[in-house]
Design an enzyme around this catalytic site. Structure first.
Site, PDB file in Angstrom:
ATOM      1  N   CYS A   2       0.826  -1.203   0.000  1.00 44.76           N
ATOM      2  CA  CYS A   2       0.000   0.000   0.000  1.00 44.76           C
ATOM      3  C   CYS A   2       0.868   1.263   0.000  1.00 44.76           C
ATOM      4  O   CYS A   2       1.921   1.300   0.626  1.00 44.76           O
ATOM      5  CB  CYS A   2      -0.950   0.115   1.183  1.00 44.76           C
ATOM      6  SG  CYS A   2      -2.037  -1.290   1.384  1.00 44.76           S
ATOM      7  N   ARG A  28       3.619  -0.096  -4.933  1.00 47.73           N
ATOM      8  CA  ARG A  28       3.403  -0.604  -3.571  1.00 47.73           C
ATOM      9  C   ARG A  28       2.093  -1.376  -3.423  1.00 47.73           C
ATOM     10  O   ARG A  28       1.831  -1.980  -2.392  1.00 47.73           O
ATOM     11  CB  ARG A  28       3.417   0.544  -2.564  1.00 47.73           C
ATOM     12  CG  ARG A  28       4.686   1.355  -2.585  1.00 47.73           C
ATOM     13  CD  ARG A  28       4.623   2.468  -1.565  1.00 47.73           C
ATOM     14  NE  ARG A  28       4.595   1.929  -0.229  1.00 47.73           N
ATOM     15  CZ  ARG A  28       5.659   1.601   0.479  1.00 47.73           C
ATOM     16  NH1 ARG A  28       6.857   1.760  -0.038  1.00 47.73           N
ATOM     17  NH2 ARG A  28       5.532   1.109   1.687  1.00 47.73           N
ATOM     18  N   TRP A  74      -2.843  -2.693  -1.607  1.00 52.77           N
ATOM     19  CA  TRP A  74      -2.532  -4.112  -1.770  1.00 52.77           C
ATOM     20  C   TRP A  74      -3.363  -4.794  -0.697  1.00 52.77           C
ATOM     21  O   TRP A  74      -3.104  -4.640   0.498  1.00 52.77           O
ATOM     22  CB  TRP A  74      -1.043  -4.371  -1.573  1.00 52.77           C
ATOM     23  CG  TRP A  74      -0.644  -5.781  -1.865  1.00 52.77           C
ATOM     24  CD1 TRP A  74      -0.372  -6.312  -3.085  1.00 52.77           C
ATOM     25  CD2 TRP A  74      -0.450  -6.843  -0.926  1.00 52.77           C
ATOM     26  NE1 TRP A  74      -0.035  -7.644  -2.961  1.00 52.77           N
ATOM     27  CE2 TRP A  74      -0.069  -7.990  -1.648  1.00 52.77           C
ATOM     28  CE3 TRP A  74      -0.573  -6.938   0.464  1.00 52.77           C
ATOM     29  CZ2 TRP A  74       0.195  -9.218  -1.028  1.00 52.77           C
ATOM     30  CZ3 TRP A  74      -0.310  -8.155   1.080  1.00 52.77           C
ATOM     31  CH2 TRP A  74       0.073  -9.280   0.324  1.00 52.77           C
ATOM     32  N   ASN A 100      -1.441   2.059   5.890  1.00 55.28           N
ATOM     33  CA  ASN A 100      -0.593   1.000   5.321  1.00 55.28           C
ATOM     34  C   ASN A 100      -0.115   0.144   6.485  1.00 55.28           C
ATOM     35  O   ASN A 100       0.535   0.659   7.403  1.00 55.28           O
ATOM     36  CB  ASN A 100       0.608   1.639   4.604  1.00 55.28           C
ATOM     37  CG  ASN A 100       1.653   0.613   4.189  1.00 55.28           C
ATOM     38  OD1 ASN A 100       1.335  -0.546   3.955  1.00 55.28           O
ATOM     39  ND2 ASN A 100       2.893   1.042   4.095  1.00 55.28           N
ATOM     40  N   GLY A 101      -0.464  -1.145   6.461  1.00 58.90           N
ATOM     41  CA  GLY A 101      -0.050  -2.027   7.556  1.00 58.90           C
ATOM     42  C   GLY A 101      -1.204  -2.923   7.972  1.00 58.90           C
ATOM     43  O   GLY A 101      -2.151  -3.109   7.197  1.00 58.90           O
ATOM     44  N   GLU A 465      17.201 -17.676  -8.179  1.00 59.77           N
ATOM     45  CA  GLU A 465      16.786 -16.299  -8.466  1.00 59.77           C
ATOM     46  C   GLU A 465      16.138 -16.220  -9.860  1.00 59.77           C
ATOM     47  O   GLU A 465      15.157 -15.499 -10.065  1.00 59.77           O
ATOM     48  CB  GLU A 465      18.000 -15.363  -8.356  1.00 59.77           C
ATOM     49  CG  GLU A 465      17.841 -13.976  -8.941  1.00 59.77           C
ATOM     50  CD  GLU A 465      16.680 -13.168  -8.392  1.00 59.77           C
ATOM     51  OE1 GLU A 465      16.014 -13.608  -7.440  1.00 59.77           O
ATOM     52  OE2 GLU A 465      16.403 -12.101  -8.969  1.00 59.77           O
ATOM     53  N   LYS A 469      12.470 -14.669 -10.918  1.00 50.78           N
ATOM     54  CA  LYS A 469      12.260 -13.636 -11.939  1.00 50.78           C
ATOM     55  C   LYS A 469      11.209 -14.099 -12.943  1.00 50.78           C
ATOM     56  O   LYS A 469      10.314 -13.357 -13.301  1.00 50.78           O
ATOM     57  CB  LYS A 469      13.556 -13.319 -12.702  1.00 50.78           C
ATOM     58  CG  LYS A 469      14.564 -12.459 -12.004  1.00 50.78           C
ATOM     59  CD  LYS A 469      14.206 -10.999 -11.870  1.00 50.78           C
ATOM     60  CE  LYS A 469      13.555 -10.636 -10.582  1.00 50.78           C
ATOM     61  NZ  LYS A 469      14.158 -10.821  -9.321  1.00 50.78           N
ATOM     62  N   GLU A 472       7.557 -14.480 -11.285  1.00 49.32           N
ATOM     63  CA  GLU A 472       6.819 -13.304 -10.842  1.00 49.32           C
ATOM     64  C   GLU A 472       6.366 -12.407 -11.981  1.00 49.32           C
ATOM     65  O   GLU A 472       5.314 -11.785 -11.869  1.00 49.32           O
ATOM     66  CB  GLU A 472       7.567 -12.514  -9.767  1.00 49.32           C
ATOM     67  CG  GLU A 472       8.760 -11.748 -10.225  1.00 49.32           C
ATOM     68  CD  GLU A 472       9.471 -10.998  -9.078  1.00 49.32           C
ATOM     69  OE1 GLU A 472       8.828 -10.598  -8.109  1.00 49.32           O
ATOM     70  OE2 GLU A 472      10.696 -10.829  -9.185  1.00 49.32           O
ATOM     71  N   HIS A 488      18.037 -36.788  -8.582  1.00 45.75           N
ATOM     72  CA  HIS A 488      17.402 -37.294  -7.367  1.00 45.75           C
ATOM     73  C   HIS A 488      15.891 -37.038  -7.368  1.00 45.75           C
ATOM     74  O   HIS A 488      15.250 -37.100  -6.325  1.00 45.75           O
ATOM     75  CB  HIS A 488      18.044 -36.648  -6.132  1.00 45.75           C
ATOM     76  CG  HIS A 488      19.510 -36.951  -6.024  1.00 45.75           C
ATOM     77  ND1 HIS A 488      19.996 -38.204  -5.728  1.00 45.75           N
ATOM     78  CD2 HIS A 488      20.601 -36.164  -6.227  1.00 45.75           C
ATOM     79  CE1 HIS A 488      21.325 -38.175  -5.720  1.00 45.75           C
ATOM     80  NE2 HIS A 488      21.707 -36.949  -6.035  1.00 45.75           N
ATOM     81  N   LYS A 582       5.803  -4.168  -4.280  1.00 43.86           N
ATOM     82  CA  LYS A 582       7.250  -3.992  -4.228  1.00 43.86           C
ATOM     83  C   LYS A 582       7.805  -4.174  -2.817  1.00 43.86           C
ATOM     84  O   LYS A 582       8.840  -4.769  -2.615  1.00 43.86           O
ATOM     85  CB  LYS A 582       7.594  -2.597  -4.752  1.00 43.86           C
ATOM     86  CG  LYS A 582       9.076  -2.282  -4.758  1.00 43.86           C
ATOM     87  CD  LYS A 582       9.790  -3.092  -5.812  1.00 43.86           C
ATOM     88  CE  LYS A 582      11.259  -2.787  -5.913  1.00 43.86           C
ATOM     89  NZ  LYS A 582      11.980  -3.904  -6.550  1.00 43.86           N
TER      90      LYS A 582
HETATM   91  C1  AGP Z   1      12.127  -9.714  -6.189  1.00 40.93           C
HETATM   92  O1  AGP Z   1      12.047  -9.738  -7.547  1.00 40.93           O
HETATM   93  C2  AGP Z   1      10.915  -9.798  -5.441  1.00 40.93           C
HETATM   94  N1  AGP Z   1       9.876  -8.998  -5.882  1.00 40.93           N
HETATM   95  C3  AGP Z   1      10.999 -10.035  -3.947  1.00 40.93           C
HETATM   96  O2  AGP Z   1      11.407 -11.357  -3.820  1.00 40.93           O
HETATM   97  C4  AGP Z   1      11.920  -9.130  -3.084  1.00 40.93           C
HETATM   98  O3  AGP Z   1      13.255  -9.358  -3.414  1.00 40.93           O
HETATM   99  C5  AGP Z   1      11.646  -9.423  -1.601  1.00 40.93           C
HETATM  100  O4  AGP Z   1      10.313  -9.135  -1.296  1.00 40.93           O
HETATM  101  C6  AGP Z   1      12.573  -8.684  -0.678  1.00 40.93           C
HETATM  102  O5  AGP Z   1      12.395  -7.303  -0.753  1.00 40.93           O
HETATM  103  P1  AGP Z   1      13.441  -6.304  -0.140  1.00 40.93           P
HETATM  104  O6  AGP Z   1      14.733  -6.504  -0.860  1.00 40.93           O
HETATM  105  O7  AGP Z   1      12.854  -4.959  -0.349  1.00 40.93           O
HETATM  106  O8  AGP Z   1      13.590  -6.663   1.318  1.00 40.93           O
END
Ligand code: AGP
Length: 587
Positions: A2, A28, A74, A100-101, A465, A469, A472, A488, A582
């Site tokens: 948010c 956000r 959000w 927000n929270g 990683e 990518k 998401e 395995h 984000k």
């Molecule tokens: C990354 O592409 C993601 N959207 C997510 O995993 C992110 O890295 C994670 O939420 C951690 O966020 P931060 O680095 O702001 O703590």
């Protein structure tokens, strides 16, 4: 999670200004949005499901006002509906709140205030109702203070009262920044919302409240006493938070990696040495982060092992608190976060502090909660990262971890030289021909339902990683594996044509991962090799420079691009993937 934004000042287009500011905070949360203002004693409200970037500013042009606030959501408590969108109001619709929270005791407060009086399913609405209750016996500001003192959980809130020309805000656990302009004030979850108007800010800390009227007054939330705050000048330029010539922030941020690695490594030598020394002298060092930052920590484990021969332990922050059994005052926790606001990371930090352990952090957002709650914090200087998918922050974080590892063995200058070479080679590969080729690979795999990625040693975290990518932004089912683990179990998933990405560095495990790649090919996999050298196992070869132990920094870049192009080719918005936000400020 948010974005909130409030404005009070000399302009008469506050509603439009708030909407434009919220559009910059859309990363956000983008389930729904809402704005409100007081138009000659009458509350004006607009709330809508959907993205605030789709709001039509012309609809607000005739609503002249110098005070407004709004929210981009959000969803946590209550579905994605107009009525659950913020702002929320008291039953008389005199008091408006954006939040927000999460208010953890909202059920109890709803019961106390009479469930039947609530119109939404949110936790936030209790705040407005409770202020209204106290308002009957107290001046407005005191009613707000008394309300906030009863809230449990994490929050940043902004409140306004019809007929009164001021905003009140408070925070505990969720970010809130006060921008101080010339005769105007801004309250926002993040700086880009108001960066074009001012670079002077006060960071609101936990358990603080601010009253914005003709000036700003900061109060301690527990005692109500006034406090002094330091004005900070932010060195971001407004353009750095804009897309510029690019279609999406994600592509812009991938391309910026030419410069961001340089900025990360040109840090003050004393600060790098300080961290290196802290890690060396600790007894039990942990690295922790979430999502991409967590995978960066895993890469750090390899860097510390391969370069400094030092054992550090990685734990995802959401799992870290259970490690408290291992923590002592001599232990060290190093947390990594782009936003500096991730709730799971903050909880890991609390666990460490409860055992007297020190906490260091590498963050991108200066002045963020994680930075301020650490014993020592290093700023990675990647500039604003707006796309939900973390790209440039991740490579800058890895560069710093590698640099710290070299500093631990007295080879900081060699580390800097290697990383400067990495930055220059990234500059070389990010050319139009490379991008066109990656796009053609994306075209070849975009309609598949599954994609697997293998890596080994320091590139195993990059396989994980890579999966994040691709998942998401493109919504393709992607999974990363340690190459040797395939046999395995996971190899059963491979059928004719299954896209598999193999990350093959020019290192001591090269032959092993080539054998694993051949095993995939023998089962019909379509192999995309990321490697400095071609190999008969590869159906597609994405050539990357050979940068030795720093290979994860270059190997992840084509995968970031691949994820980006798959999303675009599938007609998706890579900057705002579904269900995500984000900054993850809830546990
Ligand atoms: C990354 O592409 C993601 N959207 C997510 O995993 C992110 O890295 C994670 O939420 C951690 O966020 P931060 O680095 O702001 O703590």
């Amino acid at each position: 999670m948010c974005g909130i934004f409030g404005y009070l000042g000399k302009r008469d287009d506050a509603l439009e200004l708030v909407i434009k500011g919220l559009q910059k905070l859309e990363y956000r949360g983008y389930d729904s949005w809402g704005v409100t203002t007081d138009l000659d004693g009458e509350l004006f409200v607009e709330k809508k499901v959907g993205k605030i970037s789709e709001a039509n500013l012309d609809d607000f042009k005739d609503k002249k006002t110098g005070l407004a606030m709004g929210h981009t959501r959000w969803a946590t408590h209550g579905g994605v509906t107009d009525v659950n969108s913020h702002p929320h109001f008291d039953p008389e619709r005199q008091i408006a709140v954006v939040h927000n929270g999460i208010i953890e005791n909202y059920q109890e407060l709803r019961d106390e205030l009479g469930k039947e009086n609530f119109v939404s399913e949110t936790d936030t609405e209790v705040i407005a109702h409770l202020i209204a209750k106290y308002r009957k016996e107290l001046p407005f500001k005191e009613a707000v203070l008394k309300t906030i003192q009863r809230l449990e959980g994490r929050y940043a809130i902004v409140v306004m009262n019809v007929g009164e020309n001021y905003l009140i805000a408070a925070r505990r656990g969720s970010p809130l920044i006060v921008g101080i302009g010339d005769g105007e004030y801004f309250l926002a979850s993040d700086i880009p919302a108001f960066l074009e108007y001012t670079q002077d800010v006060n960071y609101l800390d936990d358990n603080e409240m601010v009253i914005v009227d003709g000036g700003v007054e900061f109060l301690n939330l527990e005692t109500g006493d006034p406090i002094d705050k330091r004005l900070v000048n932010i060195d971001w330029q407004a353009e750095s938070a804009e897309k510029g010539e690019y279609d999406h922030f994600m592509l812009k941020e991938i391309m910026e990696q030419k410069e961001t690695i340089h900025r990360a490594i040109n840090q003050d030598t004393d600060e790098i040495m300080h961290i290196a020394q802290q890690i060396k002298s600790s007894r039990g060092c942990f690295l922790s982060g979430c999502g991409t930052a967590g995978k960066v920590c895993m890469a750090g484990e390899y860097f510390f092992s391969m370069i400094a021969h030092r054992h550090v332990n990685f734990a995802p922050s959401s799992e870290f608190p259970i490690y408290h059994h291992f923590l002592r005052p001599e232990s060290l926790l190093v947390v990594i976060s782009q936003s500096g606001e991730t709730a799971d990371v903050l909880e890991a930090m609390e666990a460490a502090k409860s055992k007297g352990s020190k906490v260091l952090s590498l963050v991108n957002v200066e002045g963020s909660t994680i930075a301020r709650q650490s014993d020592f914090s290093l700023h990675i200087k990647a500039g604003p990262e707006k796309a939900v998918a973390s790209t440039k922050a991740a490579t800058s974080q890895m560069a710093l971890l590698l640099l710290i590892a070299t500093a631990m063995i007295g080879e900081l200058q060699e580390g800097r030289r290697l990383l400067a070479e990495v930055a220059s080679k990234i500059n070389d590969i990010l050319n139009p021909r490379f991008l066109t080729y990656i796009k053609s690979v994306a075209e070849a795999i975009k309609d598949h339902e599954n994609c697997y990625i293998i890596g080994k040693a320091e590139n195993y975290p990059m396989a994980l990683e890579a999966a994040i990518k691709i998942q998401e932004v493109s919504y393709i089912h992607a999974e990363g594996f340690a190459a040797g683990e395939l046999k395995h179990g996971p190899i059963a998933l491979i059928t004719e044509g299954t896209p598999c990405i193999s990350i093959v560095a020019n290192d001591e495990v090269k032959q092993d991962i080539i054998s694993n790649t051949m095993e995939l090919k023998a089962r019909g996999a379509y192999i995309i090799g990321i490697s400095p050298e071609n190999n008969e196992a590869f159906d597609e070869w994405i050539k990357v420079p050979d940068v030795g132990v720093a290979s994860p920094l270059v190997n992840i870049i084509p995968i970031q691009l691949l994820a980006y192009y798959i999303a675009v080719l599938r007609g998706l918005d890579p900057d705002m993937p579904r269900n995500l936000a984000k900054s993850v400020t809830v546990k």
